[in-house]
Design a protein around this motif. Structure first.
Motif, PDB file in Angstrom:
ATOM      1  N   SER A 105     -48.812 -29.817  18.120  1.00 15.68           N
ATOM      2  CA  SER A 105     -47.433 -30.209  17.846  1.00 15.68           C
ATOM      3  C   SER A 105     -47.365 -30.945  16.514  1.00 15.68           C
ATOM      4  CB  SER A 105     -46.883 -31.100  18.967  1.00 15.68           C
ATOM      5  OG  SER A 105     -47.643 -32.293  19.078  1.00 15.68           O
ATOM      6  N   THR A 117     -40.318 -34.286  17.439  1.00 12.61           N
ATOM      7  CA  THR A 117     -41.576 -33.617  17.767  1.00 12.61           C
ATOM      8  C   THR A 117     -41.307 -32.140  18.014  1.00 12.61           C
ATOM      9  OG1 THR A 117     -42.466 -35.633  18.776  1.00 12.61           O
ATOM     10  CG2 THR A 117     -43.554 -33.552  19.329  1.00 12.61           C
ATOM     11  N   ASP A 119     -43.223 -28.413  18.897  1.00 10.46           N
ATOM     12  CA  ASP A 119     -44.449 -27.732  19.317  1.00 10.46           C
ATOM     13  C   ASP A 119     -44.830 -26.662  18.297  1.00 10.46           C
ATOM     14  OD1 ASP A 119     -44.669 -29.224  21.627  1.00 10.46           O
ATOM     15  OD2 ASP A 119     -43.541 -27.790  22.846  1.00 10.46           O
ATOM     16  N   SER A 122     -48.557 -21.588  19.694  1.00 11.13           N
ATOM     17  CA  SER A 122     -49.900 -21.525  20.266  1.00 11.13           C
ATOM     18  C   SER A 122     -50.442 -20.096  20.164  1.00 11.13           C
ATOM     19  CB  SER A 122     -49.894 -21.971  21.722  1.00 11.13           C
ATOM     20  OG  SER A 122     -49.026 -21.156  22.496  1.00 11.13           O
TER      21      SER A 122
END
Length: 260
Positions: A105, A117, A119, A122
């Motif tokens: 993040s 914040t 992410d 991935s």
């Protein structure tokens, strides 16, 4: 006539006799112990019909980077861990899988103290390895190996678009790798220090390799939306020896532990 000779004395209480099945038994049959014939034979013969676990190599799985209009090359590490099983003294089979995941993040703190914040996208990677080790010759602690092998791997990543306009989808990145080739080298058992279950394999190889990278995204147009994508494909034949001095330890040496 002369008297008959006396009968022979009975066997001593601690006399032993072979049972014919690899065991030595006392007269009472209470101290049977297996002979250690394998101590004088090759270490390799001790593990025919048994499994070993080990590290089969570091597989870098391709994964595209960049946007749908300009794909670029990237990768995700997925170390392959697997098993080896010797079907016969001179033929075995290797199989292994690798897995890799990368994520995280990002955090931003504004002047007014507001913290945001987000992410990071991935990435997930999988790899599979199959090999057929062949042993043309072996000795006490050593065997010469030829290993035909195949590696197949793929990776994927999805990047979410924050507050997207209508008909604009997430960005999808993928990668694919296919290797087919062979390796030549040696496997050394550590029987010379009393640990024949542990071995070290050192090889070099030659393989055909195909890597593919692709980025795509659904974007709006006058009729609704259409898929925009870009891709890269690499094909080549090369050896596994690289210029980095540590590549000998990273790519070409692997350890195995054989189950007794």
């Amino acid at each position: 006539p002369p008297p008959p000779p006396p009968p022979p004395p009975p066997p001593a209480a601690n006399a032993s006799a072979s049972t014919g099945g690899g065991f030595t038994a006392s007269a009472a049959g209470a101290t049977d112990e297996p002979k250690k014939a394998t101590d004088d034979g090759p270490d390799h013969e001790m593990f025919v019909g048994k499994f070993a676990v080990g590290y089969l190599g570091l597989t870098q799985v391709p994964l595209a980077t960049g946007g749908p209009n300009a794909a670029a090359r990237g990768n995700v590490p997925a170390p392959v861990i697997g098993v080896r099983y010797w079907l016969l003294p001179k033929i075995g089979i290797d199989g292994g899988i690798g897995f890799g995941f990368a994520g995280g993040s990002s955090e931003t703190v504004a002047l007014n103290g507001t913290t945001t914040t987000v992410d990071n996208p991935s990435a997930t990677a999988f790899a599979a390895h199959v090999g057929v080790p062949i042993v043309p010759a072996y000795a006490k602690h050593y065997k010469f190996l030829i290993v035909p092998e195949i590696n197949v791997a793929f990776a994927t990543q999805t990047q979410q678009v924050v507050n997207p306009p209508p008909n604009l989808s997430d960005i999808t990145r993928t990668g694919f790798r296919f290797d087919v080739g062979g390796r030549v080298g040696t496997e050394i058992h550590f029987g010379f220090i009393g640990v024949p279950q542990l071995s070290l394999q050192a090889t070099v190889g030659l393989a055909f390799r195909r890597d593919a990278y692709k980025v795509k995204q659904d974007q709006p147009n006058a009729g609704g939306s259409s898929t925009v994508s870009s891709s890269i494909g690499d094909t080549g034949i090369s050896t596994s020896v690289q210029s980095d001095p540590w590549a000998l330890f990273v790519n070409n040496i692997s350890a195995f532990y054989y189950f007794p």
